[in-house]
Design an enzyme around this catalytic site. Structure first.
Site, PDB file in Angstrom:
ATOM      1  N   GLU A  43      44.600  33.240  45.186  1.00 10.69           N
ATOM      2  CA  GLU A  43      44.047  33.637  43.881  1.00 10.69           C
ATOM      3  C   GLU A  43      44.378  35.119  43.710  1.00 10.69           C
ATOM      4  O   GLU A  43      43.795  35.977  44.380  1.00 10.69           O
ATOM      5  CB  GLU A  43      42.536  33.420  43.844  1.00 10.69           C
ATOM      6  CG  GLU A  43      41.873  33.911  42.570  1.00 10.69           C
ATOM      7  CD  GLU A  43      40.360  33.970  42.654  1.00 10.69           C
ATOM      8  OE1 GLU A  43      39.757  34.888  42.046  1.00 10.69           O
ATOM      9  OE2 GLU A  43      39.772  33.110  43.356  1.00 10.69           O
ATOM     10  N   ARG A  47      43.122  42.575  38.683  1.00  7.44           N
ATOM     11  CA  ARG A  47      42.465  43.874  38.799  1.00  7.44           C
ATOM     12  C   ARG A  47      43.481  45.001  38.864  1.00  7.44           C
ATOM     13  O   ARG A  47      43.106  46.170  38.895  1.00  7.44           O
ATOM     14  CB  ARG A  47      41.579  43.910  40.056  1.00  7.44           C
ATOM     15  CG  ARG A  47      40.460  42.881  40.054  1.00  7.44           C
ATOM     16  CD  ARG A  47      39.641  42.972  41.324  1.00  7.44           C
ATOM     17  NE  ARG A  47      38.645  41.917  41.411  1.00  7.44           N
ATOM     18  CZ  ARG A  47      37.823  41.742  42.427  1.00  7.44           C
ATOM     19  NH1 ARG A  47      37.900  42.578  43.469  1.00  7.44           N
ATOM     20  NH2 ARG A  47      36.954  40.763  42.438  1.00  7.44           N
ATOM     21  N   LYS A 131      32.275  28.483  39.946  1.00 15.51           N
ATOM     22  CA  LYS A 131      32.311  29.528  40.967  1.00 15.51           C
ATOM     23  C   LYS A 131      30.910  30.146  41.092  1.00 15.51           C
ATOM     24  O   LYS A 131      30.352  30.626  40.101  1.00 15.51           O
ATOM     25  CB  LYS A 131      33.328  30.594  40.573  1.00 15.51           C
ATOM     26  CG  LYS A 131      33.347  31.824  41.472  1.00 15.51           C
ATOM     27  CD  LYS A 131      34.388  32.814  40.984  1.00 15.51           C
ATOM     28  CE  LYS A 131      34.384  34.104  41.768  1.00 15.51           C
ATOM     29  NZ  LYS A 131      35.444  35.036  41.339  1.00 15.51           N
TER      30      LYS A 131
END
Length: 320
Positions: A43, A47, A131
């Site tokens: 993943e 960012r 999640k």
């Protein structure tokens, strides 16, 4: 891969590396390190400015890897990630617009939740995989247990505060699909190009995820009379024995079979956190399930099986 195939892969793998990468040129050697460590999945979080290019490079160089995008906060970012090659989308929170775009485009999406209201919102949008973030700060395994009753249809990918010391606790939770972790792929390791250490940590994590431990050792005997004689010898040490219909136990560590059973000499019972996941892990190491030995619980989860080949003349008996 279909959505169900992707989620099944998450479960079998157990851990999804969550990666922040500053230099896209490091994407390919990083992917190699992950694959060698038994984690052909990543993943890549949005960012950094390098995320999109890193996804593209990994996807093109290693099509067998399952590459996704994290920290996706709007539909535009989701579209950019998918165009670069991302096969799934993960976000820290639940943005209905992002979820709707992913659902409309048949892209698996796992938005972040930590409250019952957010879970209900996810369900209303047609999702049953969410999640749990930030996991430890939001109550950890205890909170997941509380979610089981009212949200039995939901499985969680858990991220936030998970490390080798608490990994097994999450692996045992029945409503945890997989764990997201970054300790194997820390920024410093990536920036230094320490691929060997990343590979080592990945291997260590995948083994730890299984929770393997020896439960007992079983010894084959020709008949019940022979097993009884052996039990009497153990009783001389002050050990307790308990006779059952098919075997006699010495304390809890030794099982004396009343007949010749699996294994040349007997069997070794090994507990695992999740048997389907353990089988997936062990098949890569040359083991396979002995067909017909599988038993399942009321929910269809495997609770017992034997695997082959034997080890030193002992069959391996996996138990949950």
């Amino acid at each position: 891969m279909t959505k169900d195939e992707i989620f099944n892969f998450f479960h079998d793998l157990g851990i999804v590396p969550v990666i922040k990468i500053d230099d896209a040129d490091k994407a390919i050697p990083l992917a190699k390190a992950l694959i060698e460590g038994g984690m052909p999945c990543a993943e890549i979080t949005f960012r950094t400015a390098a995320a999109e290019e890193a996804i593209r490079k990994m996807s093109e160089a290693f099509p067998e890897m399952l590459i996704g995008a994290g920290t996706v906060i709007n539909p535009e970012l989701a579209q950019k990630a998918v165009k670069a090659g991302a096969k799934f989308i993960v976000s820290a929170g639940l943005n209905p617009d992002t979820v709707k775009w992913c659902v409309a485009n048949d892209i698996p999406v796992v938005p972040g939740v930590c409250t019952p209201s957010e879970i209900e919102t996810g369900l209303s949008l047609g999702l049953n995989v969410l999640k749990f973030f930030p996991a430890e700060a939001s109550g950890g395994v205890g909170m997941l247990k509380n979610f089981q009753g009212p949200f039995s249809q939901v499985r969680f990918m858990t991220t936030g505060g998970i490390n080798p010391s608490n990994l097994s606790d999450y692996a045992k939770a029945p409503n945890v699909l997989a764990v997201g972790g970054s300790w194997m792929v820390k920024d410093a390791l990536i920036n230094e190009g320490n691929w060997a250490e990343i590979t080592r940590l990945c291997k260590e994590a995948t083994t730890l995820m299984q929770g393997f431990e020896i439960v007992h050792v079983g010894f084959n005997n020709k008949n019940e009379e022979e097993a009884t004689k052996v039990a009497e010898e153990f009783e001389k040490f002050g050990f307790s024995t308990k006779k059952g219909s098919s075997s006699t136990f010495v304390n809890k560590e030794i099982e004396l079979m009343h007949k010749m059973f699996y294994g040349t000499h007997g069997h070794i019972a090994i507990r695992a956190n999740d048997l389907e996941r353990a089988v997936f892990y062990l098949e890569k190491k040359g083991f396979s399930v002995v067909k017909g030995t599988e038993k399942f619980d009321a929910k269809g989860k495997m609770k017992v099986c034997y695997i082959e080949p034997e080890v030193a003349g002992f069959a391996i008996h996996l138990v949950k």
